[in-house]
Design an enzyme around this catalytic site. Sequence first.
Site, PDB file in Angstrom:
ATOM      1  CE  LYS A  11     -33.468  35.822 -42.414  1.00  0.00           C
ATOM      2  NZ  LYS A  11     -32.555  35.281 -43.463  1.00  0.00           N
ATOM      3  CG  ASP A  68     -32.220  38.966 -45.622  1.00  0.00           C
ATOM      4  OD1 ASP A  68     -31.756  40.061 -45.951  1.00  0.00           O
ATOM      5  OD2 ASP A  68     -31.679  38.211 -44.774  1.00  0.00           O
ATOM      6  CE  LYS A  80     -28.089  40.359 -45.194  1.00  0.00           C
ATOM      7  NZ  LYS A  80     -28.892  39.105 -45.256  1.00  0.00           N
ATOM      8  CG  ASP A 101     -24.441  45.563 -59.031  1.00  0.00           C
ATOM      9  OD1 ASP A 101     -23.748  46.406 -59.652  1.00  0.00           O
ATOM     10  OD2 ASP A 101     -24.376  44.341 -59.243  1.00  0.00           O
ATOM     11  CB  THR A 110     -26.242  41.043 -36.353  1.00  0.00           C
ATOM     12  OG1 THR A 110     -26.689  39.949 -37.149  1.00  0.00           O
ATOM     13  CG2 THR A 110     -27.272  42.154 -36.383  1.00  0.00           C
ATOM     14  NE  ARG A 122     -26.886  28.563 -36.875  1.00  0.00           N
ATOM     15  CZ  ARG A 122     -26.318  29.664 -37.330  1.00  0.00           C
ATOM     16  NH1 ARG A 122     -26.631  30.839 -36.800  1.00  0.00           N
ATOM     17  NH2 ARG A 122     -25.437  29.619 -38.313  1.00  0.00           N
TER      18      ARG A 122
END
Length: 237
Positions: A33, A60, A62, A65, A124, A215
Amino acid sequence: MADDRLIAALDVPTRGEAEALVARLGDSVAYYKVGMELFYACGGDIVMWLKEQGKKVFLDLKLHDIPNTTAQGLCSLLRLRPDILNVHTAGGLRMMRAAADALHAAAEERGAACPKLIGVTVLTSMDTGDWAGLGHAGTIEDAVLRRARLAREAGLDGVVASPQETALIRRTCGADFLVVTPGIRPAGASRDDQRRVTTPAEAVRAGASHIVVGRAIYAAEDPRAAAEQVLREMEEI
């Protein structure tokens, strides 16, 4: 061979760090990603580099608009050959439909493979307090399911949703609908800034098409060992 269901997040600030992480992970990870941090730092070159390495890429960004701007933005990203692109479902049905239609038309016109297009439902990192603070009366689960249905109606290939909603989306939207789940933490790992989280095994059991792990892999002392641990947990179903 790497399991395409695992998407490792390259949430690092420089191309050098991204390349070093990919090298350390080797053939344990095939899907990456690229999010805002790395894309804004490096531009499309990092995506093209990953593709040259034989990797798959979930870009990614997102997009959110007005319909035309979102649609044309996605079409501009086609040259990078990502495997998955996303928009934010909060943009509504018309925006998502315009995005899907334009992306498919542009790919066909260019003779290119069309990336899968998915919609972010609810981040999330949000919990019930955050959700209520935005003035929403219903539950997060209700909103996620409603947005997943809209995404399917608009012609999107799937959604991004937390593992808590995965099983419900799978039952409602069908077996072919992609459900990409961030907020994945191996057993015993810290939650960091995520709120609606679960383990790799639980996410796969609930019906996730792909899990996104950040992470827990890139900040590990041994990223490859961490990725392999996630892969083992994914098999615990």
